[in-house]
Design an enzyme around this catalytic site. Structure first.
Site, PDB file in Angstrom:
ATOM      1  N   ARG A 124       0.749  -1.354   0.012  1.00 22.58           N
ATOM      2  CA  ARG A 124      -0.067  -0.132  -0.187  1.00 22.58           C
ATOM      3  C   ARG A 124       0.788   1.198  -0.158  1.00 22.58           C
ATOM      4  NH1 ARG A 124       1.801   3.380   4.339  1.00 22.58           N
ATOM      5  NH2 ARG A 124       1.288   2.168   6.687  1.00 22.58           N
ATOM      6  N   GLU A 159      -6.672   7.402   8.033  1.00 24.09           N
ATOM      7  CA  GLU A 159      -5.535   8.003   8.648  1.00 24.09           C
ATOM      8  C   GLU A 159      -5.076   9.039   7.532  1.00 24.09           C
ATOM      9  OE1 GLU A 159      -2.513   6.017  10.821  1.00 24.09           O
ATOM     10  OE2 GLU A 159      -0.911   7.333   9.918  1.00 24.09           O
ATOM     11  N   ARG A 213      -5.464   5.505   0.924  1.00 23.59           N
ATOM     12  CA  ARG A 213      -4.479   4.355   1.167  1.00 23.59           C
ATOM     13  C   ARG A 213      -4.903   3.652  -0.136  1.00 23.59           C
ATOM     14  NH1 ARG A 213      -2.329   3.303   6.535  1.00 23.59           N
ATOM     15  NH2 ARG A 213      -1.516   5.424   6.950  1.00 23.59           N
ATOM     16  N   CYS A 258       1.217  11.013   9.582  1.00 22.49           N
ATOM     17  CA  CYS A 258       2.269  10.375  10.627  1.00 22.49           C
ATOM     18  C   CYS A 258       3.608  10.443   9.971  1.00 22.49           C
ATOM     19  CB  CYS A 258       1.733   8.755  10.937  1.00 22.49           C
ATOM     20  SG  CYS A 258       2.853   7.830  11.870  1.00 22.49           S
ATOM     21  N   THR A 296       5.939   8.436   9.974  1.00 19.03           N
ATOM     22  CA  THR A 296       6.470   7.033   9.656  1.00 19.03           C
ATOM     23  C   THR A 296       6.236   6.868   8.177  1.00 19.03           C
ATOM     24  OG1 THR A 296       4.408   5.795  10.227  1.00 19.03           O
ATOM     25  CG2 THR A 296       6.274   6.180  12.032  1.00 19.03           C
ATOM     26  N   ARG A 311       4.158   0.618   2.429  1.00 18.82           N
ATOM     27  CA  ARG A 311       4.366  -0.551   3.279  1.00 18.82           C
ATOM     28  C   ARG A 311       4.005  -1.885   2.326  1.00 18.82           C
ATOM     29  NH1 ARG A 311       2.646  -4.115   7.596  1.00 18.82           N
ATOM     30  NH2 ARG A 311       0.341  -3.774   7.384  1.00 18.82           N
ATOM     31  N   ARG A 325       4.209  -7.232  12.579  1.00 18.77           N
ATOM     32  CA  ARG A 325       3.033  -6.835  13.124  1.00 18.77           C
ATOM     33  C   ARG A 325       2.013  -8.056  13.335  1.00 18.77           C
ATOM     34  NH1 ARG A 325       0.783  -1.427   9.912  1.00 18.77           N
ATOM     35  NH2 ARG A 325       2.791   0.063  10.619  1.00 18.77           N
ATOM     36  N   GLU A 354      -1.211  -3.143  12.659  1.00 19.51           N
ATOM     37  CA  GLU A 354      -0.651  -2.624  13.731  1.00 19.51           C
ATOM     38  C   GLU A 354      -1.483  -2.644  15.009  1.00 19.51           C
ATOM     39  OE1 GLU A 354       0.393   1.716  13.280  1.00 19.51           O
ATOM     40  OE2 GLU A 354       2.251   1.406  13.727  1.00 19.51           O
TER      41      GLU A 354
HETATM   42  P1  ADP Z   1      -1.407  -0.197   7.095  1.00 19.56           P
HETATM   43  O1  ADP Z   1      -0.959  -1.235   6.236  1.00 19.56           O
HETATM   44  O2  ADP Z   1      -2.280   0.785   6.199  1.00 19.56           O
HETATM   45  O3  ADP Z   1      -0.406   0.583   7.643  1.00 19.56           O
HETATM   46  P2  ADP Z   1      -2.545  -1.935   9.362  1.00 19.56           P
HETATM   47  O4  ADP Z   1      -1.284  -2.289   9.690  1.00 19.56           O
HETATM   48  O5  ADP Z   1      -3.724  -1.561  10.175  1.00 19.56           O
HETATM   49  O6  ADP Z   1      -2.776  -0.510   8.184  1.00 19.56           O
HETATM   50  O7  ADP Z   1      -3.227  -3.112   8.093  1.00 19.56           O
HETATM   51  C1  ADP Z   1      -4.436  -2.867   7.550  1.00 19.56           C
HETATM   52  C2  ADP Z   1      -5.046  -4.245   7.176  1.00 19.56           C
HETATM   53  O8  ADP Z   1      -4.121  -4.931   6.146  1.00 19.56           O
HETATM   54  C3  ADP Z   1      -5.077  -5.209   8.170  1.00 19.56           C
HETATM   55  O9  ADP Z   1      -6.401  -5.801   8.195  1.00 19.56           O
HETATM   56  C4  ADP Z   1      -3.938  -6.125   7.943  1.00 19.56           C
HETATM   57  O10 ADP Z   1      -4.122  -7.340   8.280  1.00 19.56           O
HETATM   58  C5  ADP Z   1      -4.086  -6.328   6.558  1.00 19.56           C
HETATM   59  N1  ADP Z   1      -2.737  -6.579   5.985  1.00 19.56           N
HETATM   60  C6  ADP Z   1      -1.588  -6.233   5.966  1.00 19.56           C
HETATM   61  N2  ADP Z   1      -0.620  -6.899   5.336  1.00 19.56           N
HETATM   62  C7  ADP Z   1      -1.516  -7.850   4.701  1.00 19.56           C
HETATM   63  C8  ADP Z   1      -0.982  -8.998   3.932  1.00 19.56           C
HETATM   64  N3  ADP Z   1       0.119  -9.267   3.424  1.00 19.56           N
HETATM   65  N4  ADP Z   1      -2.175  -9.933   3.395  1.00 19.56           N
HETATM   66  C9  ADP Z   1      -3.328  -9.683   3.859  1.00 19.56           C
HETATM   67  N5  ADP Z   1      -3.816  -8.642   4.503  1.00 19.56           N
HETATM   68  C10 ADP Z   1      -2.748  -7.810   5.176  1.00 19.56           C
HETATM   69  N1  ILO Z   2       0.654   6.864  16.405  1.00 23.19           N
HETATM   70  C1  ILO Z   2       0.626   5.496  16.560  1.00 23.19           C
HETATM   71  C2  ILO Z   2       0.743   4.798  15.441  1.00 23.19           C
HETATM   72  C3  ILO Z   2       2.154   5.113  14.668  1.00 23.19           C
HETATM   73  C4  ILO Z   2       2.406   4.420  13.276  1.00 23.19           C
HETATM   74  N2  ILO Z   2       1.507   3.874  12.639  1.00 23.19           N
HETATM   75  C5  ILO Z   2       0.698   4.342  11.691  1.00 23.19           C
HETATM   76  C6  ILO Z   2      -0.428   3.430  11.376  1.00 23.19           C
HETATM   77  N3  ILO Z   2       0.884   5.533  11.391  1.00 23.19           N
HETATM   78  C7  ILO Z   2       1.861   5.297  17.667  1.00 23.19           C
HETATM   79  O1  ILO Z   2       2.670   6.414  17.726  1.00 23.19           O
HETATM   80  O2  ILO Z   2       2.176   4.111  17.866  1.00 23.19           O
END
Ligand code: ADP
Ligand code: ILO
Length: 345
Positions: free
Chosen positions: A112, A211, A215, A257, A259, A266, A295, A300
């Site tokens: 993403r 956020e 995305r 954010c 990061t 990501r 994760r 996260e």
């Molecule tokens: P982001 O990736 O946008 O930083 P999250 O860590 O919250 O946010 O992940 C968003 C969603 O994507 C979650 O449901 C997570 O389980 C899913 N996800 C992340 N990586 C994968 C993957 N490789 N395959 C399937 N789902 C994934």
């Molecule tokens: N503000 C949260 C998440 C930080 C990084 N992740 C994302 C989704 N931006 C923290 O500081 O743990």
């Protein structure tokens, strides 16, 4: 506002870098959208268990509050004040043949990028009307996509709770009520202006006004990282032709954010490593070596289940898109080989 007192146990980058001097230097400053230091640090002050603890309200936040943001950015991305964002989204330069063609380890792949709309405040400082404007602009752009990217937009407003929960469980949709986002106002007016676009197969998705304002996501079952990346590169280029993205020469794509700055990318796999999981020191040694983040299964701040992890690139700024994915790929190859070795022990 007074200088916040963080407990000894606090490990966020906010507690690490917000000295009393920097606080005093920045406490009365604000951006043209009236975003203040109190808002920048609110999430980290209210959520002491934050990893980072800060959000930007607009592109200008990164300049006005630079004495704080620059240190956090340097630490997280190893990106100094003289570095400049670089980009290479050319999928032909990625070398990622499926590392698990038999499908024994990699369950799914997802890549993403975060994007926001040029000349708009970011989510923490946006008004309801502006957020709705963003939604209309993004929906108009994604509705122009054709072929395997063509799909439909599903606003959260009016979506049944059952469908919403199913989309979240299946990893397609963002969660509701994140306390880190709530603290900085990112959940304001919920669910207005939020939604998800996806194609028929749910291999291409766009989250709207979570956020970040976008995305843009490419995902599929299995470990074909090359195809997942190519689909994303193609989609991002087409969307950008209709909705210009918020961008900085130095920091790349601007996100709320820090990061996520730079590539805002990501790239992850959901991968089963049940044997390696018995030896977390070795697991972490490999993920540190390849600068990967571990994760849990639901993103996260979630837990892993049954030895299945979400493994992704940690760094997003100071490397190109191709480098971000290549680093994740190389690390995953190393993890699979360590998993095989642990199974034979
Ligand atoms: P982001 O990736 O946008 O930083 P999250 O860590 O919250 O946010 O992940 C968003 C969603 O994507 C979650 O449901 C997570 O389980 C899913 N996800 C992340 N990586 C994968 C993957 N490789 N395959 C399937 N789902 C994934
Ligand atoms: N503000 C949260 C998440 C930080 C990084 N992740 C994302 C989704 N931006 C923290 O500081 O743990």
């Amino acid at each position: 506002m007074n200088y916040p007192k963080f407990p000894e146990s606090c490990t966020s980058l906010l507690c690490k870098f917000l000295s009393e001097d920097i606080f005093n230097q920045l406490k009365d400053k604000k951006t043209a959208n009236n975003f203040t230091l109190a808002q920048v640090i609110k999430s980290g002050v209210e959520n002491i268990d934050s990893g980072i603890g800060v959000y930007a309200g607009d592109k200008e936040s990164y300049a006005v509050f630079a004495p704080l943001f620059d240190q956090i950015i340097a630490e997280y991305h190893s990106f100094t004040q003289v570095d400049v964002h670089k980009s290479n989204f050319n999928s032909a330069e990625l070398n990622a043949p499926n590392p698990d063609p038999e499908g024994k380890y990699i369950i799914s792949t997802r890549i993403r990028v975060g994007r926001n709309v040029a000349d708009m405040p970011l989510g923490p400082a946006i008004s309801n009307a502006q957020r709705n404007q963003v939604e209309s602009a993004v929906v108009a752009a994604v509705n122009l996509l054709e072929g395997d990217l063509a799909g439909s937009y599903y606003p959260l407003l009016g979506m049944s709770k059952v469908i919403q929960a199913q989309l979240i469980r299946d990893h397609f949709l963002f969660k509701e009520g994140d306390r880190f986002l709530a603290a900085v106002g990112l959940n304001a007016d919920w669910p207005a202006g939020r939604g998800i676009f996806h194609n028929k197969d749910k291999t291409f998705l766009v989250w709207v006004n979570e956020e970040d304002q976008m995305r843009i996501i490419s995902m599929q079952m299995g470990g074909d990282i090359q195809t997942t990346f190519t689909r994303l590169a193609n989609a991002v280029k087409q969307i950008e032709a209709t909705v210009p993205f918020l961008y900085s020469q130095r920091l790349g794509y601007i996100t709320s954010c820090p990061t996520n700055l730079g590539t805002a990318m990501r790239a992850s796999v959901h991968i089963a490593l049940p044997n390696l999981a018995q030896d977390m020191d070795r697991f972490k040694m490999i993920t540190d070596q390849y600068r990967l983040q571990i994760r849990g299964l639901h993103g996260e701040h979630s837990e892993s289940k049954g030895g299945v992890y979400d493994i992704s690139n940690r760094r997003r700024l100071g490397i190109t898109e191709v480098e971000a994915v290549q680093g994740m790929y190389d690390g995953v190859v190393a993890l699979i080989s360590a998993e095989k070795a642990s199974a034979n022990r």
